[in-house]
Design an enzyme around this catalytic site. Structure first.
Site, PDB file in Angstrom:
ATOM      1  N   GLY A   1      36.466  11.600 -40.648  1.00 35.71           N
ATOM      2  CA  GLY A   1      35.935  10.523 -42.184  1.00 35.71           C
ATOM      3  C   GLY A   1      36.341   9.651 -41.088  1.00 35.71           C
TER       4      GLY A   1
ATOM      5  CG  ASP B   1      38.297  21.387 -40.310  1.00 35.63           C
ATOM      6  OD1 ASP B   1      38.564  20.301 -39.953  1.00 35.63           O
ATOM      7  OD2 ASP B   1      39.333  22.024 -39.173  1.00 35.63           O
TER       8      ASP B   1
ATOM      9  CB  VAL C   1      37.931  19.062 -37.210  1.00 36.01           C
ATOM     10  CG1 VAL C   1      36.175  18.733 -36.467  1.00 36.01           C
ATOM     11  CG2 VAL C   1      37.755  19.571 -36.096  1.00 36.01           C
ATOM     12  CG  ASP C   2      36.170  18.448 -42.389  1.00 36.03           C
ATOM     13  OD1 ASP C   2      35.042  18.355 -41.934  1.00 36.03           O
ATOM     14  OD2 ASP C   2      36.448  19.460 -42.710  1.00 36.03           O
ATOM     15  CB  VAL C   3      41.146  14.267 -40.935  1.00 35.26           C
ATOM     16  CG1 VAL C   3      42.582  12.681 -41.129  1.00 35.26           C
ATOM     17  CG2 VAL C   3      42.141  15.162 -43.046  1.00 35.26           C
TER      18      VAL C   3
END
Length: 378
Positions: free
Chosen positions: A177, A144, A172-174
């Site tokens: 997702g 991230d 960014v990961d969230v």
């Protein structure tokens, strides 16, 4: 195998979760909260990397792992072992949804690529989450922090020019997702109508560029390359954080009416007669002068006092809380931010099929005996 509650929106759907760390596990947890049966496949011995990402720990588990793995079952499979590969392929054959975030090409080595799974399961919704897509960026690592740097987010985030700063969570990961879960649900709707599955592909860089909305559009549509503005907004003023007598206060004044109300509460009516602040574009152009005047006025009271005065007047504002203060606010507002003691609540409210919290994040391999017997059935 025990089925989730039939009153859940996604009850009856089986998810084969070959993912780890954050983006994809967050997506599969959202599906699990809404009733899908999620089997998390982990490597023997260590499992998901985030099991060791601590402190902090709670109940012997890293809180990082616990944050995105509730309502799941843990199955350990060594994908380098021929027999475990067979079991993994059998799981994918039975699944409605397959989610993976290995580097592009890795799943094919185990006979688990989309094409390979689709051959035996044509209705499968197969979601791949990568860092930089499957073309020239396929081999690049996807952390991230790295995405925030090369994806432009750090270039607009920080206290001042020359000090790029990451956001305080793996945003960014969230984002990826969330995009993945939306794509999966859209593919399920298409399958419901046609009987055909499809390949859902999401990458972190594209998710970030989309998620930067107005900043990205300012570049693509007007050629403007934004820079670091601290807490200031590029298109609205006053829209930033100000010091008060005790702690910072955020002001989000988005309309001329709100600005007029702010000036009246601050007893700074002279600002309303100043052409430099007559409308929002003018206020943006003279933001430094405006900030100095507002800072002087706001320094006479505490942040909480201003909140109590400005909020009834229709001026959007609030003190800068830490997480304890943020959860306390959510509690006061009746939002129930915590469930089952210490779980952060799923934010999606559904009147007929609400999110359910059936099980805590599983210990590594907790469901091996039952799941292996199920997969080994003729």
């Amino acid at each position: 195998m025990t089925e989730p509650d039939g009153g859940s929106a996604l009850a009856g759907l089986l998810v084969a979760d070959f993912s780890r760390v954050l983006a994809a596990p967050y997506a599969t947890m959202l599906l699990a909260d809404l009733g899908a049966r999620v089997i998390k496949v982990e490597r023997p011995g260590g499992g998901d990397d985030t099991r060791a990402w601590g402190p902090p720990f709670a109940d012997g588990q890293a809180t990082y792992f616990r944050s995105v793995n509730r309502n799941k079952r843990s199955l350990t499979l060594d994908l380098g072992d021929v027999e475990d590969q067979r079991r993994a392929r059998e799981l994918a054959r039975r699944a409605d949804i397959v989610v993976e975030n290995f580097r592009p090409g890795v799943m094919a080595k185990f006979g688990l690529s989309y094409e390979q799974v689709r051959a035996g399961n044509p209705g499968v919704v197969y979601c791949s989450i990568s860092a930089f897509g499957t073309a020239a960026g396929a081999a690049l690592p996807g952390y991230d922090l790295l995405l925030q740097a090369v994806g432009g987010l750090m270039s607009i985030t920080g206290p001042r020019p020359g000090e790029p700063t990451k956001v305080g969570v793996a945003v960014v990961d969230v984002l990826a997702g969330l995009h993945a879960s939306v794509g999966i649900l859209a593919a399920l709707r298409y399958r419901e109508a046609t009987g055909r599955g499809q390949h859902v592909e999401v990458n972190l860089l594209s998710s970030l560029l989309s998620g930067m909305v107005n900043q990205s559009a300012g570049y693509t549509m007007a050629g403007v390359v934004p820079g670091i503005m601290g807490n200031r907004h590029p298109s609205i003023a006053p829209y930033e954080v100000f010091e008060t007598a005790d702690r910072p206060l955020a002001l989000a004044v988005g309309t001329d009416g709100q600005f007029a109300a702010l000036c009246r509460v601050l007893e700074a009516d002279d600002l309303l007669d100043d052409d430099r602040f007559a409308d929002n574009p003018s206020r943006v152009a003279h933001a430094d002068v405006l900030r100095a005047r507002l800072t002087e006025a706001l320094g006479t009271r505490t942040a909480d006092e201003w909140y109590e005065l400005l909020t009834p007047a229709g001026v959007p504002c609030g003190p800068v809380n830490d997480l304890a203060g943020a959860f306390a606010l959510a509690d006061r507002l009746g939002l129930r931010p915590r469930v089952a003691g210490d779980l952060v609540a799923n934010p999606i409210g559904l009147s007929e099929t609400p999110a359910r919290y059936r099980t805590a994040p599983p210990p590594l391999g907790a469901d091996d005996a039952e799941l292996l017997a199920w997969l080994d059935e003729d």
